[in-house]
Design an enzyme around this catalytic site. Structure first.
Site, mmCIF file in Angstrom:
data_model
loop_
_atom_site.group_PDB
_atom_site.id
_atom_site.type_symbol
_atom_site.label_atom_id
_atom_site.label_comp_id
_atom_site.label_asym_id
_atom_site.label_seq_id
_atom_site.Cartn_x
_atom_site.Cartn_y
_atom_site.Cartn_z
ATOM 1 N N ASP A 209 25.972 17.114 37.694
ATOM 2 C CA ASP A 209 26.485 16.116 36.734
ATOM 3 C C ASP A 209 26.505 14.659 37.220
ATOM 4 O O ASP A 209 27.498 13.945 36.988
ATOM 5 C CB ASP A 209 27.922 16.490 36.292
ATOM 6 C CG ASP A 209 28.047 17.887 35.703
ATOM 7 O OD1 ASP A 209 27.041 18.597 35.634
ATOM 8 O OD2 ASP A 209 29.174 18.266 35.317
ATOM 9 N N CYS B 87 33.735 19.690 38.479
ATOM 10 C CA CYS B 87 32.476 20.410 38.258
ATOM 11 C C CYS B 87 31.708 20.733 39.535
ATOM 12 O O CYS B 87 31.223 21.853 39.699
ATOM 13 C CB CYS B 87 31.615 19.634 37.276
ATOM 14 S SG CYS B 87 32.384 19.609 35.634
ATOM 15 N N HIS C 45 33.273 12.589 26.340
ATOM 16 C CA HIS C 45 32.329 12.255 27.411
ATOM 17 C C HIS C 45 31.132 13.192 27.316
ATOM 18 O O HIS C 45 31.213 14.246 26.673
ATOM 19 C CB HIS C 45 33.010 12.429 28.787
ATOM 20 C CG HIS C 45 33.350 13.863 29.079
ATOM 21 N ND1 HIS C 45 34.480 14.481 28.583
ATOM 22 C CD2 HIS C 45 32.680 14.816 29.774
ATOM 23 C CE1 HIS C 45 34.497 15.750 28.975
ATOM 24 N NE2 HIS C 45 33.415 15.979 29.687
ATOM 25 N N ASP D 129 26.370 18.031 32.227
ATOM 26 C CA ASP D 129 27.461 18.273 31.281
ATOM 27 C C ASP D 129 26.933 17.801 29.922
ATOM 28 O O ASP D 129 26.459 16.666 29.800
ATOM 29 C CB ASP D 129 28.682 17.457 31.739
ATOM 30 C CG ASP D 129 30.008 18.071 31.341
ATOM 31 O OD1 ASP D 129 30.118 19.319 31.331
ATOM 32 O OD2 ASP D 129 30.956 17.303 31.044
ATOM 33 N N HIS E 298 27.928 18.137 26.012
ATOM 34 C CA HIS E 298 28.856 18.608 24.995
ATOM 35 C C HIS E 298 28.434 18.258 23.572
ATOM 36 O O HIS E 298 27.976 17.132 23.317
ATOM 37 C CB HIS E 298 30.248 18.014 25.229
ATOM 38 C CG HIS E 298 30.865 18.367 26.545
ATOM 39 N ND1 HIS E 298 30.922 19.661 27.020
ATOM 40 C CD2 HIS E 298 31.474 17.598 27.493
ATOM 41 C CE1 HIS E 298 31.541 19.664 28.197
ATOM 42 N NE2 HIS E 298 31.869 18.437 28.507
ATOM 43 N N HIS F 3 33.973 18.837 20.787
ATOM 44 C CA HIS F 3 34.074 19.861 21.824
ATOM 45 C C HIS F 3 35.545 20.185 22.114
ATOM 46 O O HIS F 3 36.415 19.308 22.015
ATOM 47 C CB HIS F 3 33.381 19.377 23.101
ATOM 48 C CG HIS F 3 33.235 20.432 24.139
ATOM 49 N ND1 HIS F 3 33.926 20.395 25.331
ATOM 50 C CD2 HIS F 3 32.497 21.558 24.152
ATOM 51 C CE1 HIS F 3 33.604 21.463 26.037
ATOM 52 N NE2 HIS F 3 32.736 22.191 25.357
ATOM 53 N N LYS G 161 25.308 22.545 30.517
ATOM 54 C CA LYS G 161 26.541 23.342 30.422
ATOM 55 C C LYS G 161 27.558 22.630 29.548
ATOM 56 O O LYS G 161 27.446 21.421 29.316
ATOM 57 C CB LYS G 161 27.108 23.591 31.822
ATOM 58 C CG LYS G 161 27.537 22.315 32.513
ATOM 59 C CD LYS G 161 28.047 22.602 33.908
ATOM 60 C CE LYS G 161 28.502 21.357 34.605
ATOM 61 N NZ LYS G 161 29.625 20.666 33.957
HETATM 62 C C1 VGL Z 1 33.637 17.110 34.518
HETATM 63 C C2 VGL Z 1 35.684 17.015 33.504
HETATM 64 C C3 VGL Z 1 35.108 17.334 32.293
HETATM 65 C C4 VGL Z 1 32.842 16.974 35.783
HETATM 66 C C5 VGL Z 1 33.049 17.456 33.330
HETATM 67 O O1 VGL Z 1 31.590 16.860 35.704
HETATM 68 O O2 VGL Z 1 33.462 16.999 36.868
HETATM 69 N N1 VGL Z 1 34.954 16.903 34.596
HETATM 70 N N2 VGL Z 1 33.794 17.574 32.214
HETATM 71 ZN ZN ZN Z 2 32.810 17.821 30.351
#
Ligand code: VGL
Ligand code: ZN
Length: 227
Positions: free
Chosen positions: A17, A168, A89, A55, A57, A61, A117
């Protein structure tokens, strides 16, 4: 970083990510998140196999505070347990700081593989191996989970980087260890949402058998991942 060594083909770099949305200016900015980008670009020169998670979404979400009219960063009980309510996000539908695009300075190659994901509207996914229900794996277009794809590619060892280590990247490292991959986390190729979260996650990773080191230490000890 010099390119005097290349990791053997059982080893892959997994960048978790490294997206604008988690960098300064992004909707869920991690302090100094963008500072990992040159480290990732240097690291990849040593790997034939590079994987990425993204990430990714849909609108509304389950992890978005706005979906529930909840306070950002509060906790909400959902079907699979407590879910942090994040600001919007990593949205598939956006290309500003709430979008899902990777940082523009990252080097990609055609042979790299990307697993998306958090695409399930009703289940968040911190780890690239398992969604937060700890049952459903994110999948490549060919239907493979990340674990299945890595095994099919002959990978048994992962060098893990990315954002954020306390969510993550760290959860991906822990699930990789559960899936019996060898795991090396490159500390300075990660940043975290909170300092306490970072320390706790590093302790968990080390307890579970992972190695946590700096890119300088890896550079001095390439035999960790070379024949
Ligand atoms: C993440 C919070 C929500 C991350 C992703 O990539 O760490 N944290 N979605
Ligand atoms: Zn996320």
């Amino acid at each position: 970083m010099s390119t005097t060594w290349t990791a053997t083909d059982n080893v892959a770099l997994l960048n978790v990510d490294p997206q604008d949305t988690f960098c300064p200016g992004g909707a869920l900015a991690v302090t100094d998140g963008d500072q990992i980008i040159p480290v990732l670009n240097s690291l990849r020169e040593h790997f034939n196999k590079v994987y990425w998670s993204q990430d990714f979404h849909p609108d509304n979400h389950i992890s978005f505070a706005s979906t529930h009219g909840a306070e950002p960063f509060s906790l909400k009980k959902v079907a699979y347990g407590d879910q942090v309510m994040w600001p919007e996000h990593a949205k598939q539908s956006a290309s500003d700081g709430t979008g899902a695009q990777f940082h523009k300075d990252l080097v990609f190659k055609a042979s790299d593989k990307i697993i998306q994901k958090g695409t399930n509207k009703d289940i968040d996914s911190y780890s690239a191996f398992l969604e937060n229900d700890k049952k459903t794996p994110p999948r490549f277009d060919n239907g493979n989970s990340l674990a299945a794809e890595l095994r099919a590619d002959g990978v048994d060892t992962l060098v893990i980087t990315g954002l954020a280590l306390d969510y993550c990247a760290g959860d991906t490292a822990l699930d990789a260890l559960s899936e019996k991959f060898n795991v090396i986390v490159v500390e300075d190729a990660t940043r975290s949402i909170t300092p306490e979260g970072r320390l706790a996650k590093i302790a968990q990773i080390v307890d579970a058998g992972g190695i946590v080191l700096t890119s300088a230490a890896l550079q001095k000890n390439p035999q960790l991942i070379c024949a």
